[in-house]
Design a protein around this motif. Structure first.
Motif, PDB file in Angstrom:
ATOM      1  N   SER A 195       9.833  60.491  52.048  1.00  0.00           N
ATOM      2  CA  SER A 195       9.946  58.816  51.798  1.00  0.00           C
ATOM      3  C   SER A 195      10.606  58.227  52.956  1.00  0.00           C
ATOM      4  O   SER A 195      10.164  57.348  53.580  1.00  0.00           O
ATOM      5  CB  SER A 195      10.492  58.836  50.361  1.00  0.00           C
ATOM      6  OG  SER A 195       9.753  59.540  49.555  1.00  0.00           O
ATOM      7  N   GLU A 196      11.698  58.675  53.345  1.00  0.00           N
ATOM      8  CA  GLU A 196      12.505  57.998  54.329  1.00  0.00           C
ATOM      9  C   GLU A 196      11.807  58.296  55.671  1.00  0.00           C
ATOM     10  O   GLU A 196      12.004  57.138  56.401  1.00  0.00           O
ATOM     11  CB  GLU A 196      14.046  58.705  54.456  1.00  0.00           C
ATOM     12  CG  GLU A 196      14.947  58.050  55.337  1.00  0.00           C
ATOM     13  CD  GLU A 196      16.008  58.967  56.025  1.00  0.00           C
ATOM     14  OE1 GLU A 196      16.610  59.711  55.246  1.00  0.00           O
ATOM     15  OE2 GLU A 196      16.438  58.648  57.157  1.00  0.00           O
ATOM     16  N   PHE A 197      11.396  59.407  56.023  1.00  0.00           N
ATOM     17  CA  PHE A 197      10.578  59.604  57.326  1.00  0.00           C
ATOM     18  C   PHE A 197       9.731  58.540  57.401  1.00  0.00           C
ATOM     19  O   PHE A 197       9.578  57.754  58.436  1.00  0.00           O
ATOM     20  CB  PHE A 197      10.146  61.047  57.188  1.00  0.00           C
ATOM     21  CG  PHE A 197       9.483  61.619  58.486  1.00  0.00           C
ATOM     22  CD1 PHE A 197      10.165  61.991  59.456  1.00  0.00           C
ATOM     23  CD2 PHE A 197       8.032  61.343  58.548  1.00  0.00           C
ATOM     24  CE1 PHE A 197       9.416  62.472  60.802  1.00  0.00           C
ATOM     25  CE2 PHE A 197       7.393  61.712  59.735  1.00  0.00           C
ATOM     26  CZ  PHE A 197       7.911  62.379  60.866  1.00  0.00           C
ATOM     27  N   SER A 198       8.957  58.428  56.271  1.00  0.00           N
ATOM     28  CA  SER A 198       7.672  57.467  56.199  1.00  0.00           C
ATOM     29  C   SER A 198       8.116  56.096  56.365  1.00  0.00           C
ATOM     30  O   SER A 198       7.478  55.300  57.207  1.00  0.00           O
ATOM     31  CB  SER A 198       6.920  57.709  55.034  1.00  0.00           C
ATOM     32  OG  SER A 198       6.635  59.066  54.862  1.00  0.00           O
ATOM     33  N   GLU A 199       9.013  55.621  55.824  1.00  0.00           N
ATOM     34  CA  GLU A 199       9.328  54.186  55.781  1.00  0.00           C
ATOM     35  C   GLU A 199       9.986  54.031  57.085  1.00  0.00           C
ATOM     36  O   GLU A 199       9.665  52.913  57.693  1.00  0.00           O
ATOM     37  CB  GLU A 199      10.828  54.064  54.685  1.00  0.00           C
ATOM     38  CG  GLU A 199      10.554  52.590  54.264  1.00  0.00           C
ATOM     39  CD  GLU A 199      11.802  52.604  53.310  1.00  0.00           C
ATOM     40  OE1 GLU A 199      11.728  53.117  52.183  1.00  0.00           O
ATOM     41  OE2 GLU A 199      12.572  51.763  53.436  1.00  0.00           O
ATOM     42  N   THR A 200      10.735  54.775  57.802  1.00  0.00           N
ATOM     43  CA  THR A 200      11.190  54.675  59.396  1.00  0.00           C
ATOM     44  C   THR A 200       9.860  54.386  60.142  1.00  0.00           C
ATOM     45  O   THR A 200       9.847  53.711  60.993  1.00  0.00           O
ATOM     46  CB  THR A 200      11.908  55.803  59.699  1.00  0.00           C
ATOM     47  OG1 THR A 200      13.146  55.964  58.692  1.00  0.00           O
ATOM     48  CG2 THR A 200      12.789  55.190  60.918  1.00  0.00           C
TER      49      THR A 200
END
Ligand SMILES: *Cc1c(COP(=O)(O)O)cnc(C)c1O
Length: 375
Positions: free
Chosen positions: A344-349
């Protein structure tokens, strides 16, 4: 710590996947069927390995995007119900019979076409009627659903097995989702006893109750341990990540302050900088959007990406790190000591969503299966 000879790989934790399936099944209200969505190579995790686990754990039905994916599942096991979620191209209709599949019907034309197919082969085609309650993609518009349902019921060579809809904003607009639910309920026949009624995807699992007429749920992302939105459904099913994404250090070197580096000279070094070149780039599935924005985990520390992500290599800053050697393990998504970068963090960034991130890990990247004796 890493498989030899791999420059970039995805690790699929089948033990975590099996635990997730148990938790999701335990979280479903009595009588609610588990339709497992495994389109797009099981969200990039690998169809055969994932489907085999699902067959062992005993899901009720598989859902896929197209007849090719459906045929792959059929070759793995007879008898499993397989629902095709997307429209069939006319020349694909035959697959419904050859592989015993369930079609989605959205239009009167499709109903007519499939009934003719059933007639020509002297058989009955199983269908789910899809109702458009506001997504505006597949399905008959909810106000016209009764007419299409009557047409299907009157068609001798069609068997109406289920009715479903798809929510457009289940993760962020409860009021609109409620409106969609009401439109759907209004479009259902009075007696739904013999029908499979489904609307919710991963994001809807939290709101299911045994009282509603919905007796199935279509679960995709959650199976792989990724919440469809922060804290969603986790109250019910405490899932854990199945997928992690890894690469290695190719070489390290030091460059002087003031140097403009990378394609387009997109990063200026503010100090004498020690960099490491990673052996993965956008051709492996690192989004170019992470250029000058993302970070990776090395020896449990976060290191920023410098300049542009390139096809086969990515530059990171290791000035503040201890000794870094060629071959060292780098985590793009997952855990390194106590540090974590979630999907989720990877995608948001990267200004995208976890669904796209998983689908964007390319063929060049081997999937390494761990955590299960039999593979
Ligand atoms: C992909 C898909 C799902 C699964 O959605 P998740 O959010 O991954 O759980 C459910 N229904 C339809 C129609 C889909 O296309």
């Amino acid at each position: 710590m890493h498989p030899p000879h791999h420059r970039c790989w995805a690790e699929i934790d089948l033990a975590a996947f099996e635990r997730n399936l148990k938790r999701i099944q335990a979280a479903l209200p009595d009588g609610v069927r588990y339709v497992s969505v495994v389109k797009a190579d099981a969200y990039g995790h690998g169809m055969p390995q994932i489907v085999r686990r699902l067959m062992q754990s005993g899901v009720d039905c598989f859902a896929v995007a197209n007849v090719k994916e459906a045929a792959d599942i059929r070759h793995m096991g007879k008898g499993w119900p397989i629902l095709v979620l997307s429209p069939l191209l006319p020349e694909e209709d035959r697959f419904l019979i050859d592989y015993d599949l369930i079609a989605t019907v959205s239009t009167p034309e499709e109903a007519t076409r499939l009934n003719a197919l059933g007639k020509a082969h002297n058989t009955v085609i199983k269908v789910h009627l899809k109702i458009d309650t506001g997504m505006g993609r597949l399905g008959v518009w909810h106000e016209e659903a009764t007419t299409l349902r009557a047409q299907i019921n009157a068609a001798v060579h069609l068997h109406l097995e289920g009715i479903y809809t798809h929510f457009s904003s289940a993760d962020n607009d409860p009021a609109f989702t409620q409106l969609q639910r009401e439109r759907f309920l209004k479009a259902l026949p009075e007696d739904t006893d013999d029908l499979i009624i489904h609307a919710d995807n991963s994001a809807g699992l939290d709101t299911l109750s045994a009282e509603s007429p919905f007796n199935a749920v279509r679960v995709g992302l959650l199976q792989f341990g990724i919440p469809p939105y922060p804290n969603s459904a986790l109250g019910r099913a405490k899932v854990e990540p199945v997928f992690s994404f890894h690469t290695r250090v190719g070489l390290t070197k030091t460059l002087p302050a003031g140097t403009d580096i990378s394609y387009g000279r997109t990063h200026q070094l503010q100090r004498d900088t020690k960099i490491a070149i990673l052996t993965a780039g956008y051709a492996d599935g690192i989004p170019i959007e992470l250029s000058n924005k993302g970070s990776v985990l090395l020896h449990g520390e976060r290191c920023p990406i410098l300049g542009r992500v390139t096809m086969d290599q990515t530059i990171i800053d290791i000035t503040d790190m201890g000794t870094v050697e060629p071959g060292d393990h780098v985590v793009l998504i997952g855990q390194s000591d106590s540090a974590t970068i979630s999907a989720s963090e990877f995608s948001e960034t990267a200004s995208t969503i976890p669904w796209e991130t998983l689908c964007s890990v390319t063929k060049r990247v081997p999937r390494v299966y761990v955590g299960s004796r039999e593979i």
